[in-house]
Design an enzyme around this catalytic site. Structure first.
Site, mmCIF file in Angstrom:
data_model
loop_
_atom_site.group_PDB
_atom_site.id
_atom_site.type_symbol
_atom_site.label_atom_id
_atom_site.label_comp_id
_atom_site.label_asym_id
_atom_site.label_seq_id
_atom_site.Cartn_x
_atom_site.Cartn_y
_atom_site.Cartn_z
ATOM 1 N N CYS A 46 5.788 -15.016 -11.247
ATOM 2 C CA CYS A 46 5.135 -13.768 -10.854
ATOM 3 C C CYS A 46 5.167 -12.723 -11.984
ATOM 4 C CB CYS A 46 5.764 -13.260 -9.567
ATOM 5 S SG CYS A 46 4.660 -12.219 -8.635
ATOM 6 N N HIS A 90 6.534 -17.528 -5.780
ATOM 7 C CA HIS A 90 7.999 -17.455 -5.933
ATOM 8 C C HIS A 90 8.685 -18.704 -5.362
ATOM 9 C CE1 HIS A 90 8.551 -13.111 -6.955
ATOM 10 N NE2 HIS A 90 7.358 -13.023 -6.419
ATOM 11 N N GLU A 111 11.541 -19.710 -5.811
ATOM 12 C CA GLU A 111 12.955 -19.419 -5.527
ATOM 13 C C GLU A 111 13.151 -18.825 -4.134
ATOM 14 O OE1 GLU A 111 10.976 -17.627 -7.278
ATOM 15 O OE2 GLU A 111 11.418 -15.496 -7.028
HETATM 16 N N1 GLN Z 1 2.910 -6.956 -8.990
HETATM 17 C C1 GLN Z 1 4.010 -7.220 -9.856
HETATM 18 C C2 GLN Z 1 3.683 -6.883 -11.312
HETATM 19 O O1 GLN Z 1 2.578 -6.588 -11.609
HETATM 20 C C3 GLN Z 1 4.452 -8.660 -9.762
HETATM 21 C C4 GLN Z 1 4.954 -8.930 -8.377
HETATM 22 C C5 GLN Z 1 6.071 -9.923 -8.311
HETATM 23 O O2 GLN Z 1 6.691 -10.278 -9.320
HETATM 24 N N2 GLN Z 1 6.392 -10.332 -7.108
HETATM 25 O O3 GLN Z 1 4.547 -6.915 -12.136
#
Ligand code: GLN
Length: 193
Positions: free
Chosen positions: A79, A175, A177
């Site tokens: 992410c 994610h 995890e």
């Molecule tokens: N929206 C977040 C970002 O732009 C990422 C979201 C996440 O890691 N769950 O960094």
């Protein structure tokens, strides 16, 4: 095998628990001193990519971490970690300065790209190299908008690339995890071996 987990912000603890479950030793990287320890791989967790990028920069970690990745250290970004590893990022505020990032992976990430409501959802989808579907939890997730030739697409959801690999890099927009399924982490550990 010992895996460094970037622990500046975000969901790093869940990665440590996942590694523990798989019988793999890990340590937290909170400052430059921690980074000097021996390591076989690095995990960059989800969270807020702008905050993590700024902290990496302010703590003097950005250049040494980038160098280690360029030298071949296996890295797994989830992410926000995917965003930090992307060469190009869309969706940053136009007015604010571009937040620092590692940018070692040849692709463009679109931040918060599903829109406010759709940024968080759960689904199951196939993942190249793993048999059967993988549970996928997305939280204000990015996706990969463009990937250059050397980037191998591992998974797509609704026509968007959500997992990819480039040599020593593995990234997921979701994610792994946060689900009980350990197979994506095992996939990364195979890259480390
Ligand atoms: N929206 C977040 C970002 O732009 C990422 C979201 C996440 O890691 N769950 O960094």
């Amino acid at each position: 095998m010992r895996i460094a987990v970037l622990a500046l912000q975000g969901a790093f603890l869940e990665h440590e628990m996942m590694l523990h479950k798989l019988g793999v030793d890990s340590f937290e990287v909170r400052q430059l001193q921690d980074w000097k320890q021996e390591k076989d791989g690095l995990i960059i967790p989800g969270g807020e990519s702008t905050t993590q990028g700024k902290l990496l920069h302010d703590l003097g970690l950005l250049d040494p971490v980038r160098k280690a990745i360029e030298d071949g250290l296996p890295v797994f970004g989830t992410c926000a970690g995917l965003i930090l590893l992307s060469r190009e990022v869309e969706g940053n505020s136009q007015s604010a300065p571009v937040p620092p990032r590692l940018g070692t992976m040849n692709m463009t990430a679109a931040r918060n790209a599903y829109g406010r409501q759709l940024g968080s959802f759960h689904t199951e989808a196939s993942f190249r190299g793993i048999e059967g579907d993988i549970p996928m939890t997305f939280i204000r997730a990015p996706y990969i908008k463009e990937a250059a030739g050397e980037v191998e697409i591992l998974s797509e959801v609704d026509g968007h690339i959500v997992a990819a690999r480039q040599r020593n890099h593995l990234v997921t927009a979701f994610h792994p995890e946060l689900d009980n399924d350990t197979r994506v982490h095992e996939y990364f550990l195979e890259m480390v071996k």
